[in-house]
Design an enzyme around this catalytic site. Structure first.
Site, short mmCIF file in Angstrom:
data_model
loop_
_atom_site.label_atom_id
_atom_site.label_comp_id
_atom_site.label_asym_id
_atom_site.label_seq_id
_atom_site.Cartn_x
_atom_site.Cartn_y
_atom_site.Cartn_z
N HIS A 124 54.58 -72.10 91.23
CA HIS A 124 54.27 -71.89 89.81
C HIS A 124 54.93 -70.60 89.32
CE1 HIS A 124 51.04 -68.74 89.64
NE2 HIS A 124 50.68 -69.20 90.83
N ASP A 136 51.92 -63.03 92.57
CA ASP A 136 51.37 -64.33 92.13
C ASP A 136 51.96 -64.71 90.77
OD1 ASP A 136 49.84 -66.57 91.68
OD2 ASP A 136 47.99 -65.47 91.27
N GLU A 170 49.95 -73.13 85.82
CA GLU A 170 49.13 -73.27 87.04
C GLU A 170 47.84 -72.49 86.88
OE1 GLU A 170 47.55 -72.11 91.05
OE2 GLU A 170 48.21 -70.86 89.39
N GLU A 171 47.98 -71.31 86.27
CA GLU A 171 46.82 -70.42 86.18
C GLU A 171 45.74 -70.95 85.24
OE1 GLU A 171 46.42 -68.23 88.26
OE2 GLU A 171 48.29 -67.22 88.80
N ASP A 199 52.92 -70.25 96.93
CA ASP A 199 52.15 -69.51 95.93
C ASP A 199 51.57 -68.28 96.62
OD1 ASP A 199 50.56 -68.63 93.87
OD2 ASP A 199 49.42 -70.49 93.65
N HIS A 286 45.67 -61.16 90.26
CA HIS A 286 45.31 -61.43 88.86
C HIS A 286 45.00 -60.16 88.07
CE1 HIS A 286 44.38 -66.02 89.41
NE2 HIS A 286 45.62 -65.68 89.72
N1 DPN Z 1 46.04 -70.67 92.85
C1 DPN Z 1 46.43 -69.32 93.06
C2 DPN Z 1 46.56 -68.58 91.81
O1 DPN Z 1 47.60 -68.75 91.28
O2 DPN Z 1 45.67 -67.85 91.41
C3 DPN Z 1 45.66 -68.58 94.07
C4 DPN Z 1 45.91 -69.16 95.34
C5 DPN Z 1 47.18 -69.49 95.72
C6 DPN Z 1 44.89 -69.36 96.14
C7 DPN Z 1 47.42 -70.06 96.92
C8 DPN Z 1 45.12 -69.89 97.32
C9 DPN Z 1 46.39 -70.28 97.72
ZN ZN Z 2 49.32 -68.38 92.13
#
Ligand code: DPN
Ligand code: ZN
Ligand code: CA
Length: 324
Positions: A124, A136, A170-171, A199, A286
């Site tokens: 993402h 991230d 994605e977020e 990710d 984040h």
């Molecule tokens: N989904 C991710 C995010 O973008 O906040 C966090 C995440 C990524 C958690 C990969 C676990 C594994």
């Molecule tokens: Zn992420």
């Protein structure tokens, strides 16, 4: 017997030396098409970090983030798309609507390979609104980009059709990848041999987590790390929380890598991986401090190389499964 390209070349030379000059010419003929896969390149860390510096600059110039619906997101898409177009990829932008705003997925196809066996790698590209999102998920985005550019530099001729994707929103709940998978017909979904997700792969206090999902994909990553003597663990923190879930829900085999988010590194993990026990894998998860400084270079380098390893290994194997 499985030999690396380098050791195979050495073996050919050794055989040629035994057989003498008359045989050496035929021994040097190109390997038949059925020979083992070409070795994956070492992805240059400097190239990956240069992409991260660009994503940081884009965030800085656009209110400090690269979030869905904000100008920093589309500027990020433009940066990647220009690189992929120049490298010979067929790119497309898929739009979708999320939170009343247009979202974008960037898709890049490498010409060639079996259209009925698609291997896709993705990440993402959006950040949260809280910060630049360099770990991230600048890291996954940059590693997938640099792997794609390495495919072009190598002019790779994979058996599978290679596709790369960068997801929007994605977020907000995996919305871009969900829109992409939702746009595929059942017949198109059936062409996917696998989807690889990246990710957060450069967390500053890193763990080495491999998604415990499709066994053949998982084995590809685990074998790579075992060969380097780096212990891995199954990903428990991220399971199902990133874009691979959209593909898995459609019955597509998935796998991927992760270096940890807000969870804390245990003493046992610090023992095997170094870093600081009792502290989060990414204390800037984040938040506004997820900047270009929020990266462990060694983890990013190792994982970028692992991305390329998986694309080369799975993309050039002869069947839906792994080479034996
Ligand atoms: N989904 C991710 C995010 O973008 O906040 C966090 C995440 C990524 C958690 C990969 C676990 C594994
Ligand atoms: Zn992420
Ligand atoms: Ca490298």
């Amino acid at each position: 017997m499985i030999l690396s390209a380098r050791s195979r070349a050495a073996a050919v030379l050794a055989v040629a030396a035994l057989l003498g000059p008359a045989a050496s010419q035929s021994a040097a003929q190109p390997a038949p098409a059925s020979a083992e896969a070409p070795a994956a390149p070492d992805i240059p860390l400097g190239n990956v970090k240069a992409h991260l510096a660009q994503l940081q600059s884009i965030a800085t110039a656009n209110g400090g983030n690269r979030a869905h619906g904000r100008p920093g997101y589309l500027a990020s898409v433009d940066y990647l798309k220009a690189k992929l177009d120049a490298a010979g990829f067929t790119t497309s932008l898929q739009t979708f609507t999320a939170s009343g705003t247009t979202g974008y997925n960037l898709i890049a196809d490498w010409p060639g390979g079996d259209p009925d066996q698609v291997l896709m790698a993705g990440a993402h590209l959006d950040s949260t609104a809280s910060g630049p999102g360099v770990n991230d998920n600048g890291t996954g985005s940059a590693a997938v980009l640099e792997t794609a550019l390495a495919v072009s530099r190598a002019q790779l001729t994979p058996t599978k059709h290679l596709r790369f994707g960068w997801w929007g929103a994605e977020e907000l709940g995996l919305l871009g990848s969900r829109a992409y998978v939702g746009s595929l017909s059942a017949a198109q979904r059936a062409t996917f041999a696998g989807y690889l997700n990246f990710d957060m792969i450069g967390s500053p206090n890193p763990g080495y987590f491999v998604y415990d999902d499709d066994p053949a994909i998982e084995k590809t990553f685990k074998d790579h790390y075992a060969g380097l003597g780096i212990p891995t663990e199954p990903d428990t923190e991220g399971d199902g929380r990133s874009d691979h879930a959209s593909f898995k829900n459609a019955g597509i085999p998935v796998g991927g890598l992760f270096t940890g988010a807000g969870n804390r590194k245990t003493a046992a993990q610090a023992q095997k991986w170094g870093g600081t026990s009792g502290q989060p894998f990414d204390r800037c998860y984040h938040s506004s401090c997820d900047t270009a400084a929020n990266i462990d270079d060694t983890a990013l380098d190792r994982n970028s190389d692992a991305v390329a390893h998986a694309v080369w290994t799975l993309g050039t194997s002869g069947s839906l499964g792994l080479p034996s």
